[in-house]
Design a protein around this motif. Structure first.
Motif, PDB file in Angstrom:
ATOM      1  N   SER A 203      14.201  -4.405  -7.756  1.00 44.17           N
ATOM      2  CA  SER A 203      13.561  -4.692  -8.586  1.00 44.17           C
ATOM      3  C   SER A 203      13.674  -4.286  -9.557  1.00 44.17           C
ATOM      4  O   SER A 203      12.892  -2.827  -9.020  1.00 44.17           O
ATOM      5  N   THR A 204      13.025  -3.739 -11.229  1.00 40.43           N
ATOM      6  CA  THR A 204      13.128  -2.431 -11.870  1.00 40.43           C
ATOM      7  C   THR A 204      12.074  -3.137 -13.318  1.00 40.43           C
ATOM      8  O   THR A 204      11.885  -4.458 -13.718  1.00 40.43           O
ATOM      9  N   TYR A 205      11.493  -2.202 -13.038  1.00 38.86           N
ATOM     10  CA  TYR A 205       9.710  -2.857 -13.927  1.00 38.86           C
ATOM     11  C   TYR A 205       9.996  -1.439 -15.156  1.00 38.86           C
ATOM     12  O   TYR A 205      10.521   0.080 -14.833  1.00 38.86           O
ATOM     13  N   ARG A 206       9.231  -1.068 -15.774  1.00 37.53           N
ATOM     14  CA  ARG A 206       8.557  -0.630 -16.537  1.00 37.53           C
ATOM     15  C   ARG A 206       7.161   0.182 -16.327  1.00 37.53           C
ATOM     16  O   ARG A 206       6.820  -0.742 -15.512  1.00 37.53           O
ATOM     17  N   MET A 207       7.097   1.268 -15.870  1.00 35.30           N
ATOM     18  CA  MET A 207       5.744   2.538 -15.740  1.00 35.30           C
ATOM     19  C   MET A 207       4.941   2.151 -16.336  1.00 35.30           C
ATOM     20  O   MET A 207       3.520   1.612 -15.627  1.00 35.30           O
ATOM     21  N   SER A 208       4.990   1.467 -17.498  1.00 34.73           N
ATOM     22  CA  SER A 208       3.189   1.212 -18.385  1.00 34.73           C
ATOM     23  C   SER A 208       3.009   0.988 -17.921  1.00 34.73           C
ATOM     24  O   SER A 208       1.741   0.222 -18.403  1.00 34.73           O
TER      25      SER A 208
ATOM     26  N   GLY B  75       0.662  -1.090   0.129  1.00 37.54           N
ATOM     27  CA  GLY B  75       0.272  -0.423   0.193  1.00 37.54           C
ATOM     28  C   GLY B  75       0.634   1.529  -0.235  1.00 37.54           C
ATOM     29  O   GLY B  75       0.399   2.256  -0.635  1.00 37.54           O
ATOM     30  N   ALA B  76       2.011   1.441   0.853  1.00 40.63           N
ATOM     31  CA  ALA B  76       2.837   2.159   0.984  1.00 40.63           C
ATOM     32  C   ALA B  76       3.729   2.686  -0.666  1.00 40.63           C
ATOM     33  O   ALA B  76       3.686   3.908  -0.385  1.00 40.63           O
ATOM     34  N   LEU B  77       3.902   1.665  -0.772  1.00 40.89           N
ATOM     35  CA  LEU B  77       4.580   1.860  -2.586  1.00 40.89           C
ATOM     36  C   LEU B  77       3.569   1.870  -3.941  1.00 40.89           C
ATOM     37  O   LEU B  77       3.738   3.451  -4.677  1.00 40.89           O
ATOM     38  N   ASN B  78       2.749   1.508  -3.494  1.00 39.66           N
ATOM     39  CA  ASN B  78       1.454   1.818  -3.938  1.00 39.66           C
ATOM     40  C   ASN B  78       0.834   3.549  -4.153  1.00 39.66           C
ATOM     41  O   ASN B  78       0.757   4.032  -5.359  1.00 39.66           O
ATOM     42  N   GLU B  79       1.446   4.205  -2.687  1.00 36.29           N
ATOM     43  CA  GLU B  79       0.336   5.398  -2.937  1.00 36.29           C
ATOM     44  C   GLU B  79       1.746   6.259  -3.542  1.00 36.29           C
ATOM     45  O   GLU B  79       1.650   7.591  -4.124  1.00 36.29           O
ATOM     46  N   ALA B  80       3.336   6.072  -3.284  1.00 34.19           N
ATOM     47  CA  ALA B  80       4.410   6.929  -3.709  1.00 34.19           C
ATOM     48  C   ALA B  80       4.094   7.098  -5.439  1.00 34.19           C
ATOM     49  O   ALA B  80       4.502   7.787  -6.436  1.00 34.19           O
TER      50      ALA B  80
ATOM     51  N   ASP C 169      -2.551  -1.621 -12.290  1.00 39.82           N
ATOM     52  CA  ASP C 169      -2.648  -1.237 -11.493  1.00 39.82           C
ATOM     53  C   ASP C 169      -1.643  -1.733 -10.297  1.00 39.82           C
ATOM     54  O   ASP C 169      -2.043  -2.075  -8.993  1.00 39.82           O
ATOM     55  N   PHE C 170      -0.719  -1.689 -10.317  1.00 41.51           N
ATOM     56  CA  PHE C 170       0.232  -1.418  -9.203  1.00 41.51           C
ATOM     57  C   PHE C 170       1.044  -3.097  -8.912  1.00 41.51           C
ATOM     58  O   PHE C 170       0.000  -3.755  -8.742  1.00 41.51           O
TER      59      PHE C 170
END
Length: 446
Positions: A233-238, A144-149, A244-245
């Motif tokens: 870990s690294t992801y494409r933002m798209s 939840g904290a990561l999603n908010e950021a 939905d994160f």
């Protein structure tokens, strides 16, 4: 059928299965190493062979956010809950990165210590660093904290997540981005190593991580990886926006995210292991903390296996056969064989006593020791000093792994005892950071 004969074939079957697995890991890792050398020789642009042509590039996914996405920018998001002992060390490691285009978001999940104030002080003393803190008014859990950021503040084309006790190597960020030259790569798993701790528990965790992450080389070559941890870990933002994160209904939000992306179709959304994306993290300090950690990991892993059970033996062309007919079934089977491990050990002891030979035990010891030594010698990120020291420790690995088997078995039994939570998952899982050693310091550079 005679019960002794049944146990013998059960023991033999499990043993053969694991020997074949070790062989596959060795061969697959070697192919990965050759591919990695060729990729670096070509400037980082060399795609892994695809089992079929994807429908379209990953970059074609839609976005759900109105935030402007800055091309080339990496949003480094650090989840923190009461991390005053280690947060500066993590921020220092990010500042040492050779890749200059990044922003840092600290997702402070209702810390009750000085974590927030320390980040604000760091921000004041390093005005050249694009650093912001996102505070949660109450503990909403790591996901939840990561999603908010991510939803409200991240502007990067790429996202790298860190735990507040982790350290990334200076070239980790730039190395991670080279894998995205392949438009079908959705996420990159880092090579996570345990910080040196000269105790039996520290050595055990380091060997376990080295062997576990070497297996990811095989999974990358077969395009069947679906487990990506939360450290570097690294992801494409798209892609994150498309799914939905993070979901917050399992205890392992990192595995949940990578499994959710894989569920879209791993022919099109590919997970890759980056052996040169090196990050280091603290191991737990006590066996009690280890038991608690492994219960959380196993419970969350099983939750996600149940949640995405449709991936098992799924004939859809969106998925590779190596994922649905090999990787996913083996993930389930490994949990079953873990429960049978006491029976297998008992039978091995019985067989040795009945035949008055230690052949089974000696063979198992030699196999594990040889595989541990090969893993150490073939690790491209170890210094000569580290390789020599770990080689000395390698003969103890067989006995140390029995300790881990006991911890894992206890975790599995606790999962069975709390099986209702595997199916009826809460919407939010809060968290509590373990005790930190904070003995390793990282130079902040200029």
């Amino acid at each position: 059928m005679d019960i002794t004969l049944l146990i013998f074939w059960l023991f033999a079957g499990v043993s053969i299965l694991y020997v074949v697995h070790f062989a596959l890991y060795l061969v697959g890792a070697n192919f990965y190493d050759v591919w990695q050398q060729r990729r670096k020789a070509m400037g980082g642009v060399l795609r892994l062979p695809s089992l079929s042509e994807p429908e379209c590039a990953v970059t074609a996914v839609s976005s759900r956010s109105d935030l402007p996405e800055v091309p080339g920018l990496v949003s480094v998001v650090i989840a923190a809950h009461n991390e005053e002992a280690v947060i500066v060390r993590t921020l220092d490691s990010v500042r040492r990165s050779t890749y200059p285009y990044y922003e840092v978001l600290v997702a402070d999940d209702a810390s009750t210590d000085l974590t927030g104030q320390i980040v604000l002080d760091y921000q004041m003393h390093h005005p050249d660093m694009d650093l912001r803190i996102v505070r949660m008014p109450e503990n909403v859990g790591k996901g939840g904290a990561l999603n908010e950021a991510l939803r409200q503040y991240a502007r990067g084309q790429f996202v790298m997540t860190l735990d507040a006790d982790s350290i990334i190597e200076p070239d980790a960020m730039s190395n991670a981005l080279t894998y995205f030259d392949d438009p079908y790569v959705a996420g990159v798993a880092a090579n996570v190593q345990i910080l040196e701790e000269p105790t039996a528990l520290g050595i055990l965790q380091r060997f376990e991580h080295m062997i576990g992450y070497r297996s990811k080389k095989l999974y990358s070559m077969l395009n069947c990886e679906f487990v990506v941890g939360g450290v570097a870990s690294t992801y494409r933002m798209s892609v994150l926006r498309k799914v939905d994160f993070y979901d917050t209904d399992t205890l392992t939000e990192d595995i949940g995210l990578s499994a959710k992306i894989t569920n879209l179709g791993n022919r099109r959304f590919r997970m890759i292991y980056g052996a040169d994306v090196v990050a280091k993290t603290e191991g737990v300090l006590t066996f009690r903390a280890l038991a608690k950690q492994r219960y959380r990991w196993k419970f969350g892993s099983i939750q996600n296996l149940i949640k995405y059970r449709r991936l098992v033996l799924n004939p859809s062309r969106r998925y590779t056969g190596t994922l649905t007919y090999y990787r996913m079934p083996m993930a389930l089977l490994s949990e079953v064989t873990l429960l049978l491990s006491p029976l297998a050990l008992t039978y091995a002891v019985y067989w040795s006593l009945a035949t008055q030979t230690a052949g089974l035990v000696i063979g198992a010891y030699a196999t594990i020791t040889a595989y541990t030594l090969l893993t150490v010698w073939m690790d491209e990120n170890l210094t000569r000093r580290e390789r020599a020291r770990l080689s000395v420790y390698a003969p103890t690995a067989y006995f140390l792994f029995y300790i881990m088997d006991l911890v894992q078995l206890t975790a599995a039994l606790r999962c069975i005892a709390n099986a209702h939570g595997l199916f009826k998952r809460p919407e939010i899982n809060t968290w509590k950071s373990p005790e930190r050693a904070a003995r390793v310091e990282v130079s902040s550079g200029a």
